[in-house]
Design a protein around this motif. Sequence first.
Motif, PDB file in Angstrom:
ATOM      1  N   ILE A  37       0.741  -1.192  -0.189  1.00 17.49           N
ATOM      2  CA  ILE A  37       0.167  -0.066  -0.046  1.00 17.49           C
ATOM      3  C   ILE A  37       0.860   1.431   0.304  1.00 17.49           C
ATOM      4  CG2 ILE A  37      -1.454   1.290   1.493  1.00 17.49           C
ATOM      5  CD1 ILE A  37      -2.946  -1.213   2.168  1.00 17.49           C
ATOM      6  N   LEU A  38       1.698   1.383   0.894  1.00 17.41           N
ATOM      7  CA  LEU A  38       2.686   2.502   1.125  1.00 17.41           C
ATOM      8  C   LEU A  38       3.635   2.497   0.073  1.00 17.41           C
ATOM      9  CD1 LEU A  38       3.206   2.452   4.750  1.00 17.41           C
ATOM     10  CD2 LEU A  38       1.729   4.118   3.501  1.00 17.41           C
ATOM     11  N   VAL A  47       2.711  11.336   7.004  1.00 17.68           N
ATOM     12  CA  VAL A  47       1.511  10.933   6.242  1.00 17.68           C
ATOM     13  C   VAL A  47       1.643   9.447   6.106  1.00 17.68           C
ATOM     14  CG1 VAL A  47       0.531  10.860   3.960  1.00 17.68           C
ATOM     15  CG2 VAL A  47       1.501  13.002   4.709  1.00 17.68           C
ATOM     16  N   GLU A  48       2.737   8.891   5.859  1.00 20.02           N
ATOM     17  CA  GLU A  48       2.597   7.251   6.145  1.00 20.02           C
ATOM     18  C   GLU A  48       2.163   6.629   7.211  1.00 20.02           C
ATOM     19  OE1 GLU A  48       6.245   5.211   3.678  1.00 20.02           O
ATOM     20  OE2 GLU A  48       7.004   6.240   5.488  1.00 20.02           O
ATOM     21  N   ALA A  52      -1.061   4.157   7.317  1.00 17.90           N
ATOM     22  CA  ALA A  52      -0.900   2.843   8.016  1.00 17.90           C
ATOM     23  C   ALA A  52      -1.891   2.490   9.143  1.00 17.90           C
ATOM     24  CB  ALA A  52       0.565   2.633   8.653  1.00 17.90           C
ATOM     25  N   GLU A  53      -2.004   3.537  10.055  1.00 18.88           N
ATOM     26  CA  GLU A  53      -3.343   3.384  11.011  1.00 18.88           C
ATOM     27  C   GLU A  53      -4.588   3.074  10.356  1.00 18.88           C
ATOM     28  OE1 GLU A  53      -5.119   5.486  14.920  1.00 18.88           O
ATOM     29  OE2 GLU A  53      -3.601   6.483  14.016  1.00 18.88           O
ATOM     30  N   ALA A 102      -5.409   2.018  -0.378  1.00 19.82           N
ATOM     31  CA  ALA A 102      -5.327   3.399   0.472  1.00 19.82           C
ATOM     32  C   ALA A 102      -4.601   4.498  -0.317  1.00 19.82           C
ATOM     33  CB  ALA A 102      -4.767   3.255   1.999  1.00 19.82           C
ATOM     34  N   TYR A 103      -4.893   5.764   0.062  1.00 18.38           N
ATOM     35  CA  TYR A 103      -4.136   6.789  -0.580  1.00 18.38           C
ATOM     36  C   TYR A 103      -4.480   7.994   0.278  1.00 18.38           C
ATOM     37  CZ  TYR A 103      -7.898   9.523  -2.858  1.00 18.38           C
ATOM     38  OH  TYR A 103      -8.936  10.196  -3.138  1.00 18.38           O
TER      39      TYR A 103
END
Length: 333
Positions: A37-38, A47-48, A52-53, A102-103
């Motif tokens: 995702i990251l 932001v990462e 993640a959360e 996610a973004y």
Amino acid sequence: MTMTTKLAWDDTVLPFQLDRSDIRGRVSRLDTTLDQILSQHDYPAPVEAMVAEMALLTALIGQTIKLRWKLSLQVRSDGPIRLIATDFLAPEAEGEPARIRAYASYDAERLDETAPAFPQIGSGYFAILIDQGKGTTPYQGITPIGGESLSACAETYFAQSEQLPTAFKLSYGRAQEPGQDEGWRAGGLMLQMMPEASLEAANEPTSEDGTLNAEDLVSKDKAEDWSRANILMQTADEMELIGPHVSPTDLLVRLFHEEEPRVFDSLPVAFGCTCSEDRVRQSLSIYSAKDIAHMTTDEGRVTADCQFCGAHYDFDPLTLGFEAEKAPDGSPA
């Protein structure tokens, strides 16, 4: 065994129930999924951390819903971290993993990369959207951003919108051992009182801002059970949540052995996106030739990029819109 070793319980969500307390829960580990995702983006550290959360919350919450298609979590705000969006896509067939994507959108000029992440979200709202697919009406619930974490926002959402006492314990971050690549890991627990064991908002809100919290919804005869389970959950340490040496079942026994934990089948999760050339074409099919012309670059192409996975699409403008002159393969329409 190293922190980056792929284990059977990585990238899974395990449902469980505490039979003594009428409490259900989920325990999840994200490893490769979160890395993928990251890796689609080059986000600054704050932001990462928020992505993640949010991804971990999405895995935990998505598995609790009898979902036919998609659950989405969104944060929209006036802070430097303006938007976080995640999707949990139900498995397409039995035995297949659920997919998570996610973004985030952020203001680089306002973002302080050395400051804590959550305060940089600012004021706005936390939303959960459920779309069961074609022929259904999507559901959306919204609560103001508050507390000190995204998990606190989710707890408030469940208290306010669903009237379900809910609590989370999350951990996430980068992990690395000598000789191994650095990678993201996340792990967390979710507890939720069974609906029949909670009140229907019969108590008055105890928070200063007038919002309901979990304790406001727990019936008096279940308050001790709820408090005890939460105290036990909070004793889980970071390495138990994200480390490779403690399985979720061992963690549940360590935390809740007196609560009679019972586990159910685990659900695998993976990074996945639903974007495709056909979907982009379909989204552009509502536009006229004049509209398409405004989207056309100086090079005579229409391009689109997926915000979730970064896929790049390049089209001949004559093949787009409801006035298209050519079929997608270039033949006359």
